[in-house]
Design an enzyme around this catalytic site. Structure first.
Site, mmCIF file in Angstrom:
data_model
loop_
_atom_site.group_PDB
_atom_site.id
_atom_site.type_symbol
_atom_site.label_atom_id
_atom_site.label_comp_id
_atom_site.label_asym_id
_atom_site.label_seq_id
_atom_site.Cartn_x
_atom_site.Cartn_y
_atom_site.Cartn_z
ATOM 1 N N VAL A 69 48.452 56.860 35.689
ATOM 2 C CA VAL A 69 49.767 57.256 36.288
ATOM 3 C C VAL A 69 50.811 56.961 35.341
ATOM 4 O O VAL A 69 52.049 56.890 35.319
ATOM 5 C CB VAL A 69 50.192 56.476 37.341
ATOM 6 C CG1 VAL A 69 49.018 56.789 38.651
ATOM 7 C CG2 VAL A 69 50.405 54.975 37.294
ATOM 8 N N CYS A 96 69.208 60.069 51.450
ATOM 9 C CA CYS A 96 69.509 59.457 52.697
ATOM 10 C C CYS A 96 69.945 57.797 52.683
ATOM 11 O O CYS A 96 70.138 57.575 53.667
ATOM 12 C CB CYS A 96 68.301 59.846 53.693
ATOM 13 S SG CYS A 96 66.641 58.774 53.096
ATOM 14 N N THR A 136 36.630 55.695 32.848
ATOM 15 C CA THR A 136 36.773 55.703 34.227
ATOM 16 C C THR A 136 35.456 54.784 34.490
ATOM 17 O O THR A 136 34.452 55.210 34.337
ATOM 18 C CB THR A 136 37.174 56.626 34.961
ATOM 19 O OG1 THR A 136 36.916 56.532 36.267
ATOM 20 C CG2 THR A 136 36.120 57.844 34.751
ATOM 21 N N SER A 137 35.714 53.888 35.753
ATOM 22 C CA SER A 137 34.628 53.331 36.208
ATOM 23 C C SER A 137 33.942 54.243 37.131
ATOM 24 O O SER A 137 32.688 53.852 37.629
ATOM 25 C CB SER A 137 35.141 51.758 36.844
ATOM 26 O OG SER A 137 35.818 52.003 37.724
ATOM 27 N N CYS A 156 62.823 62.098 53.740
ATOM 28 C CA CYS A 156 63.848 62.784 54.271
ATOM 29 C C CYS A 156 63.997 64.434 53.992
ATOM 30 O O CYS A 156 63.457 64.795 52.749
ATOM 31 C CB CYS A 156 65.131 62.204 53.925
ATOM 32 S SG CYS A 156 65.796 62.393 52.200
ATOM 33 N N HIS A 177 46.412 61.011 40.345
ATOM 34 C CA HIS A 177 46.934 60.068 41.480
ATOM 35 C C HIS A 177 48.517 59.888 41.026
ATOM 36 O O HIS A 177 48.963 58.869 41.294
ATOM 37 C CB HIS A 177 46.291 58.615 41.021
ATOM 38 C CG HIS A 177 44.896 58.690 41.280
ATOM 39 N ND1 HIS A 177 44.039 57.751 40.898
ATOM 40 C CD2 HIS A 177 44.185 59.196 42.401
ATOM 41 C CE1 HIS A 177 42.738 57.737 41.363
ATOM 42 N NE2 HIS A 177 42.883 58.859 42.358
ATOM 43 N N GLN A 229 43.460 60.163 36.093
ATOM 44 C CA GLN A 229 43.829 59.259 37.237
ATOM 45 C C GLN A 229 44.918 58.183 36.809
ATOM 46 O O GLN A 229 45.186 57.429 37.711
ATOM 47 C CB GLN A 229 42.429 58.445 37.599
ATOM 48 C CG GLN A 229 41.427 59.278 37.912
ATOM 49 C CD GLN A 229 39.860 58.391 38.080
ATOM 50 O OE1 GLN A 229 39.514 57.711 38.911
ATOM 51 N NE2 GLN A 229 39.085 58.507 36.963
#
Ligand code: OAD
Length: 250
Positions: A106, A158, A195-196, A134, A122, A104
């Protein structure tokens, strides 16, 4: 032998070349590297409100504020190194033929430790995408510029805004990621680390793997919501427990 010693021994015995192993990691794995977790006393969500910083609505309202927060975290993570927990998991990914790591996080520290077969549930703080989606740009691409000359950085295709390549609250998980993760939940050993286990759908993978008959193990400094689905709970720091498992004589 204390119960933690027994648990560490038990886990070490389950790691075999023919074991299908899936590991789900969360922010606690990177805590020893100096990356802040989200919940708990020192957690980011204790100081900041996710609805101001990590939702599409927050970005639409104030893209500069959101980017300043992500820029701050990119600068912080850049100075962090993988710790022993990342290193042990990277070693296992190379040693066991059927090993999948779903993270999870990043921060990219599993990849920097050399982990193979990583599913980034994630997204990545090192990816960006066009906020407008775009037609000239891919969905996401890697851009590790720190710091950007201006925030929000402009889309090179863009000229609109770029957005961080992470999954925000209220956004759906990439269907391919969901499919690969569901496949990985069909394993023999499912290990949830740091992890919780409160954010879904990631947290649901623990009960899912249990439903498929996996032996489920948690490594965390405290008990979590995953408790009802666990066969073994090892209470302690990921970097210490994984190190002890790895050093167990086989
Ligand atoms: P949390 O901050 O919710 O949980 C971190 C967990 O790590 C807690 O259960 C701690 O007890 C545990 N922990 C802390 N230090 C540890 C250590 N050294 N060893 C082992 N465990 C330790 O983080 P996550 O569960 O990753 O989502 O949060 C899930 C998601 O919520 C994140 O991916 C993020 C967040 O909002 C998005 O950004 C979409």
């Amino acid at each position: 032998m204390s119960s933690i010693d027994e648990g560490i021994f038990q886990l070490s015995q389950l790691l075999e070349p023919n074991t299908r192993i899936t590991v789900l990691t969360g922010a606690g794995v990177s805590a020893a590297s100096g990356v802040p977790t989200f919940r708990g006393k020192e957690g980011l969500w204790n100081k900041f409100r996710p609805e101001d910083l990590a939702t599409p609505g927050a970005f639409a309202r104030d893209p500069k504020l959101v980017w300043e927060w992500y820029q701050y975290r990119r600068e912080l993570i850049l100075k962090c190194q993988p710790n022993r927990a990342h290193d042990v998991l990277a070693t296992w990914s190379g040693r066991y033929p059927d090993f999948t790591l779903i993270t999870q996080n990043v921060d990219g520290l599993h990849e920097r430790a050399g982990t193979l077969n990583v599913i980034r549930f994630h997204g990545s703080i090192w990816d960006v995408g066009c906020w407008e989606g775009c037609s000239g740009s891919p969905h996401r691409w890697n851009d590790e510029t720190v710091p950007f000359a201006e925030v929000p950085p402009p889309c090179p295709h863009c000229g609109g805004y770029l957005r961080p390549g992470v999954v925000w609250f209220g956004e759906t998980i990439d269907p391919e990621v969901l499919e690969k993760s569901a496949e990985a939940a069909r394993c023999d050993l499912f290990l949830t680390v740091g992890t919780s286990a409160v954010v879904h759908p990631a947290a649901g993978l623990i009960s899912e793997s249990k439903g498929h008959g996996a032996f489920t193990v948690e490594i965390n400094v405290e008990e979590t919501e995953a408790l009802p689905y666990l066969d073994l709970a090892l209470v302690g720091k990921a970097e210490e427990i994984l190190d002890r498992v790895e050093r167990m004589p086989t």
